[in-house]
Design a protein around this motif. Structure first.
Motif, PDB file in Angstrom:
ATOM      1  N   LEU A   3       0.811  -1.223   0.000  1.00  0.00           N
ATOM      2  CA  LEU A   3       0.000   0.000   0.000  1.00  0.00           C
ATOM      3  C   LEU A   3       0.845   1.274   0.000  1.00  0.00           C
ATOM      4  O   LEU A   3       0.301   2.366  -0.033  1.00  0.00           O
ATOM      5  N   GLY A   4       2.158   1.116   0.082  1.00  0.00           N
ATOM      6  CA  GLY A   4       3.018   2.280   0.169  1.00  0.00           C
ATOM      7  C   GLY A   4       2.932   2.980   1.518  1.00  0.00           C
ATOM      8  O   GLY A   4       3.095   4.196   1.620  1.00  0.00           O
ATOM      9  N   VAL A   5       2.662   2.199   2.566  1.00  0.00           N
ATOM     10  CA  VAL A   5       2.507   2.741   3.916  1.00  0.00           C
ATOM     11  C   VAL A   5       3.627   2.206   4.809  1.00  0.00           C
ATOM     12  O   VAL A   5       3.960   1.017   4.757  1.00  0.00           O
ATOM     13  N   GLN A   6       4.199   3.088   5.619  1.00  0.00           N
ATOM     14  CA  GLN A   6       5.231   2.660   6.560  1.00  0.00           C
ATOM     15  C   GLN A   6       4.568   2.137   7.838  1.00  0.00           C
ATOM     16  O   GLN A   6       3.783   2.833   8.467  1.00  0.00           O
ATOM     17  N   LEU A   7       4.891   0.913   8.194  1.00  0.00           N
ATOM     18  CA  LEU A   7       4.319   0.283   9.381  1.00  0.00           C
ATOM     19  C   LEU A   7       5.168   0.596  10.611  1.00  0.00           C
ATOM     20  O   LEU A   7       6.399   0.541  10.560  1.00  0.00           O
ATOM     21  N   ALA A   8       4.511   0.955  11.707  1.00  0.00           N
ATOM     22  CA  ALA A   8       5.199   1.191  12.976  1.00  0.00           C
ATOM     23  C   ALA A   8       4.663   0.202  14.007  1.00  0.00           C
ATOM     24  O   ALA A   8       3.679   0.477  14.690  1.00  0.00           O
ATOM     25  N   PRO A   9       5.257  -0.988  14.130  1.00  0.00           N
ATOM     26  CA  PRO A   9       4.765  -1.987  15.092  1.00  0.00           C
ATOM     27  C   PRO A   9       4.954  -1.511  16.532  1.00  0.00           C
ATOM     28  O   PRO A   9       5.916  -0.821  16.850  1.00  0.00           O
ATOM     29  N   VAL A  10       4.003  -1.871  17.382  1.00  0.00           N
ATOM     30  CA  VAL A  10       4.089  -1.539  18.809  1.00  0.00           C
ATOM     31  C   VAL A  10       3.904  -2.818  19.613  1.00  0.00           C
ATOM     32  O   VAL A  10       2.949  -3.559  19.394  1.00  0.00           O
ATOM     33  N   TRP A  11       4.816  -3.090  20.522  1.00  0.00           N
ATOM     34  CA  TRP A  11       4.697  -4.222  21.425  1.00  0.00           C
ATOM     35  C   TRP A  11       4.445  -3.698  22.832  1.00  0.00           C
ATOM     36  O   TRP A  11       5.041  -2.713  23.250  1.00  0.00           O
ATOM     37  N   THR A  12       3.562  -4.346  23.553  1.00  0.00           N
ATOM     38  CA  THR A  12       3.238  -3.893  24.904  1.00  0.00           C
ATOM     39  C   THR A  12       2.989  -5.083  25.822  1.00  0.00           C
ATOM     40  O   THR A  12       2.598  -6.161  25.355  1.00  0.00           O
ATOM     41  N   ASN A  13       3.210  -4.883  27.114  1.00  0.00           N
ATOM     42  CA  ASN A  13       2.894  -5.927  28.101  1.00  0.00           C
ATOM     43  C   ASN A  13       1.640  -5.559  28.896  1.00  0.00           C
ATOM     44  O   ASN A  13       1.394  -6.116  29.964  1.00  0.00           O
ATOM     45  N   LEU A  14       0.825  -4.639  28.370  1.00  0.00           N
ATOM     46  CA  LEU A  14      -0.382  -4.222  29.086  1.00  0.00           C
ATOM     47  C   LEU A  14      -1.347  -5.379  29.329  1.00  0.00           C
ATOM     48  O   LEU A  14      -2.105  -5.372  30.297  1.00  0.00           O
ATOM     49  N   TRP A  15      -1.314  -6.376  28.450  1.00  0.00           N
ATOM     50  CA  TRP A  15      -2.205  -7.517  28.617  1.00  0.00           C
ATOM     51  C   TRP A  15      -2.010  -8.175  29.985  1.00  0.00           C
ATOM     52  O   TRP A  15      -2.945  -8.656  30.599  1.00  0.00           O
ATOM     53  N   TRP A  16      -0.776  -8.180  30.476  1.00  0.00           N
ATOM     54  CA  TRP A  16      -0.490  -8.866  31.734  1.00  0.00           C
ATOM     55  C   TRP A  16      -1.024  -8.122  32.955  1.00  0.00           C
ATOM     56  O   TRP A  16      -1.018  -8.663  34.052  1.00  0.00           O
ATOM     57  N   LEU A  17      -1.501  -6.908  32.761  1.00  0.00           N
ATOM     58  CA  LEU A  17      -2.166  -6.214  33.870  1.00  0.00           C
ATOM     59  C   LEU A  17      -3.500  -6.882  34.197  1.00  0.00           C
ATOM     60  O   LEU A  17      -3.943  -6.885  35.346  1.00  0.00           O
ATOM     61  N   ALA A  18      -4.137  -7.443  33.178  1.00  0.00           N
ATOM     62  CA  ALA A  18      -5.413  -8.138  33.371  1.00  0.00           C
ATOM     63  C   ALA A  18      -5.575  -9.105  32.214  1.00  0.00           C
ATOM     64  O   ALA A  18      -6.192  -8.783  31.205  1.00  0.00           O
ATOM     65  N   ASP A  19      -5.005 -10.300  32.362  1.00  0.00           N
ATOM     66  CA  ASP A  19      -4.934 -11.240  31.245  1.00  0.00           C
ATOM     67  C   ASP A  19      -6.179 -12.119  31.164  1.00  0.00           C
ATOM     68  O   ASP A  19      -6.103 -13.330  30.956  1.00  0.00           O
ATOM     69  N   HIS A  20      -7.329 -11.493  31.292  1.00  0.00           N
ATOM     70  CA  HIS A  20      -8.594 -12.201  31.196  1.00  0.00           C
ATOM     71  C   HIS A  20      -9.296 -11.750  29.918  1.00  0.00           C
ATOM     72  O   HIS A  20      -9.578 -10.560  29.746  1.00  0.00           O
ATOM     73  N   GLY A  21      -9.570 -12.712  29.026  1.00  0.00           N
ATOM     74  CA  GLY A  21     -10.084 -12.349  27.710  1.00  0.00           C
ATOM     75  C   GLY A  21     -11.390 -11.592  27.746  1.00  0.00           C
ATOM     76  O   GLY A  21     -11.579 -10.629  27.001  1.00  0.00           O
ATOM     77  N   TRP A  22     -12.329 -12.001  28.622  1.00  0.00           N
ATOM     78  CA  TRP A  22     -13.612 -11.315  28.667  1.00  0.00           C
ATOM     79  C   TRP A  22     -13.491  -9.913  29.248  1.00  0.00           C
ATOM     80  O   TRP A  22     -14.201  -9.003  28.839  1.00  0.00           O
ATOM     81  N   PHE A  23     -12.573  -9.725  30.212  1.00  0.00           N
ATOM     82  CA  PHE A  23     -12.361  -8.375  30.737  1.00  0.00           C
ATOM     83  C   PHE A  23     -11.809  -7.482  29.626  1.00  0.00           C
ATOM     84  O   PHE A  23     -12.233  -6.330  29.462  1.00  0.00           O
TER      85      PHE A  23
END
Length: 205
Positions: A3-23
């Motif tokens: 698409l001619g777009v520059q991708l800026a990937p972001v990695w985070t550990n925020l999931w581990w603050l509340a690793d419950h899928g429904w929450f």
């Protein structure tokens, strides 16, 4: 790059603050995405959070909505809830019409590495069935299968994968298109899916 777009990937550990899928689903994924987008506020004026639902199927409660996400904006950075004017089927059709997007679909909830689609979890089966309705699964290299059989679709019910009413609605939305292309076998299976309430009623105590 297609698409001619520059991708800026972001990695985070925020999931581990509340690793419950429904929450994550019901309470806070809009806030999480908005917080990550806001990291770019020095260079950009706003960001979009993609809608899970169209207006007809808006789920309550849900952690992201057109009524909630704009409140994560600041005076200098605007958060917009985007795409609630389109159904899930219409969004999938957009991706299916883009060969690069079609070949790089990653929807699987089972493959935690995010490198492939298992083809057997509910989300894989749902997207594959949608691609069948669009007559695109045979062209998609992101899934090993080139068709969805009635037996595979029946596993959604057999293994009680429909744990929310909105998931059932997404399958029901496929019925007109599947009927049009002559897939009565899949339509019959979808029509027989129990609602989450029916499944609860029929479950042994």
């Amino acid at each position: 790059s297609d698409l001619g777009v520059q991708l800026a990937p972001v990695w985070t550990n925020l999931w581990w603050l509340a690793d419950h899928g429904w929450f994550f689903d019901l309470m806070w994924h809009g806030a999480l995405f908005a917080s990550l987008a806001s990291l770019f506020s020095a260079a950009y004026s706003g960001a979009y959070i993609s809608a899970s639902f169209d207006g007809q199927h808006l789920s309550k409660p849900w952690g992201s909505s057109p009524l909630l996400d704009p409140y994560y904006s600041s005076a200098h950075f605007r958060i917009q809830h985007h795409g609630s004017n389109m159904s899930r089927f219409e969004k999938t059709a957009l991706v299916a019409a883009w060969p690069t997007g079609l070949d790089n679909l990653r929807v699987c909830q089972k493959d935690v590495a995010g490198e492939a689609n298992c083809g057997g979890c509910e989300k894989c089966i749902r997207v594959m069935t949608t691609l069948v309705a669009l007559e695109k699964l045979g062209e998609c290299h992101a899934f090993a299968a080139t068709d969805v059989t009635a037996a595979l679709l029946e596993t959604v019910s057999q293994y009680e994968m429909l744990d929310a009413q909105f998931k059932l609605a997404w399958y029901v939305d496929l019925i007109p298109r599947l009927s049009k292309i002559g897939r009565a076998d899949l339509v019959e299976v979808i029509r027989a899916f129990p609602t989450p309430a029916e499944r609860e009623t029929n479950s042994p105590a």
